[in-house]
Design an enzyme around this catalytic site. Structure first.
Site, short mmCIF file in Angstrom:
data_model
loop_
_atom_site.label_atom_id
_atom_site.label_comp_id
_atom_site.label_asym_id
_atom_site.label_seq_id
_atom_site.Cartn_x
_atom_site.Cartn_y
_atom_site.Cartn_z
N ASP A 228 -5.96 -29.54 22.45
CA ASP A 228 -5.74 -28.39 23.34
C ASP A 228 -5.22 -28.93 24.68
O ASP A 228 -5.92 -28.96 25.68
CB ASP A 228 -7.05 -27.61 23.49
CG ASP A 228 -7.53 -27.09 22.15
OD1 ASP A 228 -6.94 -26.15 21.62
OD2 ASP A 228 -8.49 -27.67 21.60
N ASP B 39 -14.29 -33.07 12.10
CA ASP B 39 -14.25 -34.47 12.53
C ASP B 39 -13.64 -34.65 13.92
O ASP B 39 -13.89 -35.67 14.58
CB ASP B 39 -13.46 -35.31 11.52
CG ASP B 39 -14.24 -35.52 10.22
OD1 ASP B 39 -15.43 -35.15 10.18
OD2 ASP B 39 -13.65 -36.04 9.26
N GLN C 209 -5.20 -26.81 27.85
CA GLN C 209 -6.59 -26.61 28.30
C GLN C 209 -7.08 -27.83 29.07
O GLN C 209 -7.70 -27.70 30.14
CB GLN C 209 -7.46 -26.36 27.06
CG GLN C 209 -8.95 -26.41 27.31
CD GLN C 209 -9.73 -26.03 26.08
OE1 GLN C 209 -9.79 -24.86 25.73
NE2 GLN C 209 -10.34 -26.98 25.39
N ASN D 45 -18.55 -24.52 14.50
CA ASN D 45 -17.75 -24.76 13.28
C ASN D 45 -17.14 -26.17 13.36
O ASN D 45 -15.94 -26.36 13.27
CB ASN D 45 -16.68 -23.68 13.09
CG ASN D 45 -16.04 -23.77 11.71
OD1 ASN D 45 -14.84 -23.90 11.56
ND2 ASN D 45 -16.86 -23.75 10.68
N HIS E 46 -14.23 -32.66 16.56
CA HIS E 46 -15.38 -32.50 17.47
C HIS E 46 -16.28 -33.75 17.42
O HIS E 46 -16.75 -34.24 18.44
CB HIS E 46 -16.23 -31.30 17.06
CG HIS E 46 -15.55 -29.98 17.13
ND1 HIS E 46 -15.21 -29.25 16.02
CD2 HIS E 46 -15.14 -29.23 18.19
CE1 HIS E 46 -14.64 -28.11 16.38
NE2 HIS E 46 -14.57 -28.07 17.69
N LYS F 209 -7.30 -33.72 23.27
CA LYS F 209 -5.87 -33.52 23.58
C LYS F 209 -5.25 -32.48 22.66
O LYS F 209 -4.16 -31.98 22.95
CB LYS F 209 -5.11 -34.84 23.41
CG LYS F 209 -5.40 -35.87 24.47
CD LYS F 209 -4.45 -37.05 24.30
CE LYS F 209 -4.80 -38.18 25.24
NZ LYS F 209 -3.91 -39.35 25.02
P1 AMP Z 1 -13.35 -25.78 20.27
O1 AMP Z 1 -14.64 -25.76 19.50
O2 AMP Z 1 -12.16 -25.39 19.46
O3 AMP Z 1 -13.46 -25.06 21.60
O4 AMP Z 1 -13.08 -27.31 20.62
C1 AMP Z 1 -14.04 -28.06 21.32
C2 AMP Z 1 -13.42 -29.36 21.77
O5 AMP Z 1 -12.96 -30.09 20.63
C3 AMP Z 1 -12.19 -29.15 22.65
O6 AMP Z 1 -12.21 -30.11 23.70
C4 AMP Z 1 -11.06 -29.37 21.71
O7 AMP Z 1 -9.86 -29.80 22.34
C5 AMP Z 1 -11.62 -30.45 20.82
N1 AMP Z 1 -10.92 -30.52 19.54
C6 AMP Z 1 -10.62 -29.48 18.71
N2 AMP Z 1 -9.91 -29.92 17.65
C7 AMP Z 1 -9.74 -31.25 17.81
C8 AMP Z 1 -9.09 -32.28 17.05
N3 AMP Z 1 -8.47 -32.03 15.90
N4 AMP Z 1 -9.12 -33.54 17.53
C9 AMP Z 1 -9.75 -33.82 18.71
N5 AMP Z 1 -10.38 -32.90 19.46
C10 AMP Z 1 -10.39 -31.64 19.02
#
Ligand code: AMP
Length: 274
Positions: free
Chosen positions: A147, A31, A150, A28, A33, A145
């Site tokens: 998360d 921007d 994490q 999903n 990601h 950052k």
């Molecule tokens: P997720 O798909 O939510 O597991 O996120 C995958 C990666 O994208 C993780 O390293 C998140 O910290 C990063 N991420 C999620 N949202 C953002 C954002 N708004 N800005 C920067 N990185 C993000």
């Protein structure tokens, strides 16, 4: 872009790869990601992304089943961002038998903040990330950052287990009104979406008060919690902590303010370095 659903296929594709940068995701894609993908592109010869919604990191009452799955769109966005290889395993490939060997992060890191609200979450994250690291064997790995806790847990895992991987953080990408991009923002109603930037604004307010010399952190935290609650939120925490380990700040430690709160049925998290 090559798409590999199997570990064997991915390993064969990476056999002669040069420097590999890896960005794990749950799909999903937005921007935030894509910014990590572009950052990865500048770091390595081969960029590998993964999409896997990891059941281990969801609590029994959390949104594993309804987590948005948008594979075709995600592939198009990854292609545009110059990703070379997508690893997209199904559950059978990642967990052919129940995963009984787990990473147990430092108790001090996983019983606070997100870990206090989501027991087992960071163990589930660390376990899947270590497994993905073993599959991809990257030279660098990028995490947002957004998360923050994490990122801290995974950095410590890499250091303490002596994994030969450089962890690179990516800045949080926000909508124009300040709301941190998140796959979970799609759960918000129109009215909730209009309200949602209040969390960021509260963090901003705390940051500017601290920059201006305020040192009563408890008061700042309490005021922000009250402000959110007054507008219909159910706050889990607003916490001013030192960046390194997210413990209570002392002296001149570099700080970060972190917040998490439920708006309707959607839980939002955010943070700002101070
Ligand atoms: P997720 O798909 O939510 O597991 O996120 C995958 C990666 O994208 C993780 O390293 C998140 O910290 C990063 N991420 C999620 N949202 C953002 C954002 N708004 N800005 C920067 N990185 C993000």
């Amino acid at each position: 872009m090559q798409i590999h659903p199997t570990i064997a296929g991915l390993r064969a594709a990476l056999a002669d790869a040069g420097r590999v940068a890896f960005v794990p995701t749950m799909g999903n894609l937005h921007d935030g990601h894509i910014a990590l993908m572009r950052q990865a592109r500048s770091q390595a010869d081969v960029v590998v992304a993964s999409i896997f919604v990891n059941r281990l990191q969801f609590g029994p009452k959390e949104d594993f089943d309804k987590y948005p799955r948008t594979f075709e769109n995600d592939c198009a966005r990854l292609r545009d961002a110059g990703v070379d290889i997508l690893f997209a395993p199904d559950e059978q490939e990642m967990y052919p038998t129940p995963q009984r060997y787990h990473v147990e992060p430092d108790t001090a890191h996983i019983t606070i903040l997100e870990g206090a609200v989501r027991p087992g979450h960071f163990g589930g994250v660390a376990t899947v990330v270590l497994k993905l690291f073993n599959i991809v064997q990257p030279d660098v790995a990028l995490f947002g950052k957004k998360d923050y806790q994490q990122l801290m847990v995974l950095r410590n895992m890499v250091r303490e287990l002596a994994l030969p991987i450089e962890v690179i953080p990516g800045e949080t990408i926000r909508a124009g009104d300040g709301l941190a991009l998140s796959s979970r923002n799609g759960y918000l109603s129109a009215a909730e979406r209009a309200e949602a930037p209040r969390l960021y604004r509260q963090l901003e307010r705390i940051r500017s008060r601290i920059v201006a010399g305020e040192r009563d952190f408890l008061r700042l935290e309490t005021e922000a919690v009250a402000e959110l609650a007054a507008h219909g939120w159910q706050p889990d925490y607003i916490a001013i902590r030192r960046r390194a380990d997210l413990q209570a700040a002392a002296g001149s430690d570099p700080l970060v303010v972190l917040g998490a709160a439920r708006l309707g049925s959607t839980r939002l998290i955010d943070n700002l370095e101070i």
